[in-house]
Design an enzyme around this catalytic site. Structure first.
Site, PDB file in Angstrom:
ATOM      1  N   ASP A   1      30.297 -69.049  20.563  1.00 40.34           N
ATOM      2  CA  ASP A   1      31.564 -69.997  19.822  1.00 40.34           C
ATOM      3  C   ASP A   1      31.685 -71.211  20.425  1.00 40.34           C
ATOM      4  O   ASP A   1      30.831 -71.519  21.400  1.00 40.34           O
ATOM      5  CB  ASP A   1      32.890 -68.707  19.794  1.00 40.34           C
TER       6      ASP A   1
HETATM    7  C1  GLC Z   1      36.249 -71.455  16.377  1.00 41.52           C
HETATM    8  C2  GLC Z   1      36.392 -70.098  15.957  1.00 41.52           C
HETATM    9  C3  GLC Z   1      35.283 -69.626  15.302  1.00 41.52           C
HETATM   10  C4  GLC Z   1      34.834 -70.786  14.355  1.00 41.52           C
HETATM   11  C5  GLC Z   1      34.371 -71.755  15.145  1.00 41.52           C
HETATM   12  C6  GLC Z   1      33.625 -72.924  14.164  1.00 41.52           C
HETATM   13  O1  GLC Z   1      36.765 -71.956  17.568  1.00 41.52           O
HETATM   14  O2  GLC Z   1      36.733 -69.335  16.873  1.00 41.52           O
HETATM   15  O3  GLC Z   1      35.542 -68.472  14.821  1.00 41.52           O
HETATM   16  O4  GLC Z   1      33.770 -70.103  13.510  1.00 41.52           O
HETATM   17  O5  GLC Z   1      35.237 -72.402  16.115  1.00 41.52           O
HETATM   18  O6  GLC Z   1      34.839 -73.409  13.684  1.00 41.52           O
END
Ligand code: GLC
Length: 743
Positions: A289
């Site tokens: 993430d």
């Molecule tokens: C975020 C989220 C994740 C998402 C990613 C890209 O912080 O935790 O679920 O897909 O960033 O936007």
């Protein structure tokens, strides 16, 4: 067996053998291409494939001076967040540099959060789960994939399949509720919807199971907080949806921000290697993430950027989302002998294989004329309306609903979410356009009988102390025959980084309802929310409550269809509504304890200031008709381990309107080598019944449905007594008993 049957079996097996040999041959062709490519790549180019950067909001200068040069030198393998009106063209422009100007021509893979729609915004996933309609949920994912891929996306960071038992956590809105079995089914349905039957189909998206793992178990529902759970809870509650998603063929997973029992998920070899690859045979790749690899320093698990990178890739995290410092430190780790280049090679191999499997090498560009043809079509909007309708849950109805159109001279519409487009979109609706949404006020106006007067008053804000709108709202209520109050949470109060320490109606909304109630005009509440709220006062004081969640672009039509009875609500809760926050975490599949709650005995498991049961339990939802459950039968009272038995029951529509009933199957293992929940959902079916009609439901109690992780964490069936329910929710229903005996 007749010779022709044998012949047909031979043909089937031969066909299967050919198909599997073809797919093996295809895989080995891909393997060869990938290995040949890796053999040509420099260390920097390999690390470039592991890098994913956001392109969201990049201006022209950044595009020209940073992004394009990075692509040309092979310093990036993926972008996330490409959005805006010329997305397809910009995608092709960047892809052209990667494929035609970089040294090795490796295509980019573009990812986006296509969580519950791309332009056609469907209800939030929590709402969708309350439809218990897997086919429709899958169809919505397929539509989202078609719209998103036409816009230039290759990969969605969805489905989010974190089990959530704490409504303080803002991301409860993004998942499919509290039950591992139901969430597993939705995980598989969404993967199939996004990925389709042919990974190379340009209208499909690579799926991404997230967040691996147990992000929903953050302490106190506080965002990004610590997760400290037993191995048993991890396996029984939080992992099943991911296993289902992997078995459904998901191509990627995303790691969670949180640690689990001391190890951050982005650097946890137990999660990413032992479980995901060694036990589950997952062959895709894992993306971290956002900056979560680098954040292992803050966790206190990595010493510096280089250490975080080594821990991440060694644990089995192949692509680093926005962990720039970690990525940039990686080559030096190899040069310093702290990391074998073979580990990098294996990570890049997994990424390149997926790029091959989804056809990026053969077909790197998108047809820029496609988006207009497949986006926001009539069919897509019709699915959005139907899924919204089926996601609504009727929590209370003293008979006020459905409204009789021709009996209403004046209808009052009051509340901060009635004439509101933005909040109907829900959390993670970045690619949607609120202008596409129909407000609940407009939905009602479109359907009310001619000559009926519609009066509207906002009454108050969603979340402020201002009461200056009260007077107008009271005036509307006084002259109305009935009032629809559209209240609850804004989309902004849900989703990532939006945990709430209390889950009451925000602002002064409850006060507004009290004042409207005091006028004596009957009230139906339409609750717009992304989480369960503590609404005991509403339950005690208003005659009808419909939870509509954040229903997407067809909010207005779907709510009007339901209020006026053109659609009979059938949704059932997939998360528990507590009476008070103090009960949280509260969920249906809890343990019995040694002193199960009992009204008569003070010394049992309960509170002194609130009843121990929830306000509304998992599986609960009303209809405009009534369903009677009768005639429970088991074809056997005793079975051996490995045998199955059949449970049947009759469901009758005893009311005077047609409706759908979600009939649920629950089991309880009364005695085992570890304590077992008082109930576990093990099956369901959604029945359409006309007035007076009876249908018989039938469930097969299989070995799989009886299995659990025993005291040695072995997944098996133990002999003993079981209870079984065929039920309308998780606290009632027809009860039976049977025994499983050792062989
Ligand atoms: C975020 C989220 C994740 C998402 C990613 C890209 O912080 O935790 O679920 O897909 O960033 O936007």
């Amino acid at each position: 067996m007749k010779s022709k049957n044998i012949l047909s079996l031979v043909v089937i097996f031969a066909a299967l053998a050919i198909i599997s040999s073809q797919s093996l041959a295809k895989d080995s062709q891909i393997d060869k291409k990938v290995n040949d490519l890796i053999a040509k790549m420099t260390l920097e180019e390999k690390v470039g494939q592991m890098a994913q950067y956001t392109i969201h909001g990049a201006n022209d200068i950044e595009l020209e001076n940073q992004i394009k040069p990075l692509v040309k030198k092979g310093g990036v393998g993926s972008f996330l967040g490409l959005a805006g009106k010329n997305t397809p063209e910009l995608r092709n422009e960047l892809q052209k540099i990667a494929v035609e100007q970089s040294r090795l021509g490796i295509p980019l893979i573009l990812g986006y959060d296509v969580i519950h729609g791309y332009r056609t915004m469907f209800p939030i996933p929590l709402a969708q789960s309350c439809s218990w309609n897997l086919d429709l949920a899958q169809k919505a994912a397929a539509i989202a994939a078609k719209e998103a891929s036409a816009a230039g996306q290759d990969w969605t960071f969805a489905p989010m399949i974190d089990i959530a038992r704490d409504p303080r956590w803002g991301r409860i809105a993004e998942g499919f509720g509290e039950d591992p079995y139901l969430c597993s089914l939705f995980a598989a349905a969404k993967v199939k919807g996004f990925q389709g039957d042919d990974l190379k189909d340009p209208s499909s998206l690579a799926a991404c199971l997230k967040h691996f793992a147990a992000y929903g178990a953050v302490q106190a529902g506080r965002e990004y907080h610590t997760v400290d759970i037993s191995k048993r809870t991890l396996w029984e509650t939080y992992l099943p949806p991911f296993k289902a998603g992997v078995d459904a063929g998901a191509l990627t997973l995303m790691t969670a921000f949180n640690e689990i029992n001391g190890i951050p998920a982005s650097g946890d070899p137990y999660l990413l290697n032992d479980i995901l690859r060694d036990q589950w045979g997952f062959e895709g790749f894992v993306v971290s993430d956002y900056n979560s690899v680098f954040q292992m320093i803050s966790h206190g698990y990595a010493e510096d950027a280089g250490d975080s990178a080594v821990k991440g890739v060694t644990a089995g995290c192949e692509m680093f989302m926005e962990s720039k410092a970690s990525i940039e430190a990686l080559p030096q780790q190899v040069k310093d002998g702290k990391l074998s280049e073979k580990v990098i090679d294996e990570a890049v191999r997994r990424i390149l294989k997926i790029k091959y499997r989804i056809g990026l090498f053969e077909n790197p560009y998108v047809d820029t004329t496609l988006a207009d043809k497949v986006t926001l079509t009539k069919e897509n909007i019709a699915v959005a309306r139907q899924l919204a309708r089926e996601s609504f849950v009727l929590l209370k109805n003293d008979g006020l609903l459905p409204l009789k159109k021709n009996k209403i001279k004046t209808i009052g519409i009051i509340g901060p979410l009635a004439n509101n487009k933005d909040d109907m979109m829900g959390t993670w609706a970045g690619s949607g356009d609120p202008n596409d949404a129909v407000t609940i006020l407009d939905g009602i106006k479109q359907q009310i009988a001619p000559g009926t007067q519609v009066l509207y008053a906002k009454g108050c804000d969603v979340d402020s102390d201002s009461t200056k709108g009260f007077a107008k709202a009271i005036k509307v209520a006084v002259v109305s025959d009935v009032v629809i109050m559209v209240i609850g949470e804004s989309a902004e109060l849900n989703g990532e980084a939006h945990s709430r320490s209390n889950i009451n109606l925000p602002g002064v909304q409850r006060r507004l309802v009290e004042l409207v109630k005091a006028t004596g005009t009957p009230i139906a509440v339409v609750l717009i929310t992304g989480r369960p709220l503590t609404i005991s006062w509403l339950e005690e004081n208003v005659p009808a409550i419909l939870v509509a969640w954040h229903p997407g672009i067809q909010a207005g039509p779907a709510v009007a269809d339901t209020l006026f009875g053109d659609f009979n609500p059938s949704g059932k809760l997939t998360v528990t509504f507590p009476r008070t926050l103090g009960q949280v975490p509260i969920f249906y599949n809890h343990k019995n304890t040694g002193r199960p709650a009992n009204k008569k005995d003070r010394y049992t498991s309960k509170y002194i200031d609130v009843h121990w049961t929830p306000l509304y339990p998992f599986g609960y939802g009303l209809s405009y008709t009534k369903f009677d459950y009768s005639n429970l039968k088991l074809n056997k009272k005793k079975i051996k381990i490995g045998d199955s038995l059949i449970v049947t029951a009759d469901i009758t529509n005893t009311g005077d309107v047609a409706g759908e009933e979600i009939v649920q199957l629950y089991l309880q293992d009364l005695f085992a080598s570890v304590t077992r929940p008082v109930r576990e959902l093990k099956g369901f079916t959604k029945l359409k019944l006309n007035p007076g009609q009876t249908k018989t439901v039938s469930f097969v109690i299989t070995k799989e449905r009886l299995s659990f992780y025993n005291d040695k964490m072995k997944y098996l069936v133990e002999p003993g007594d079981f209870k079984v329910w065929v039920a309308p929710d998780s606290v009632s229903g027809l009860e039976g008993k049977f025994t499983v005996t050792a062989n």
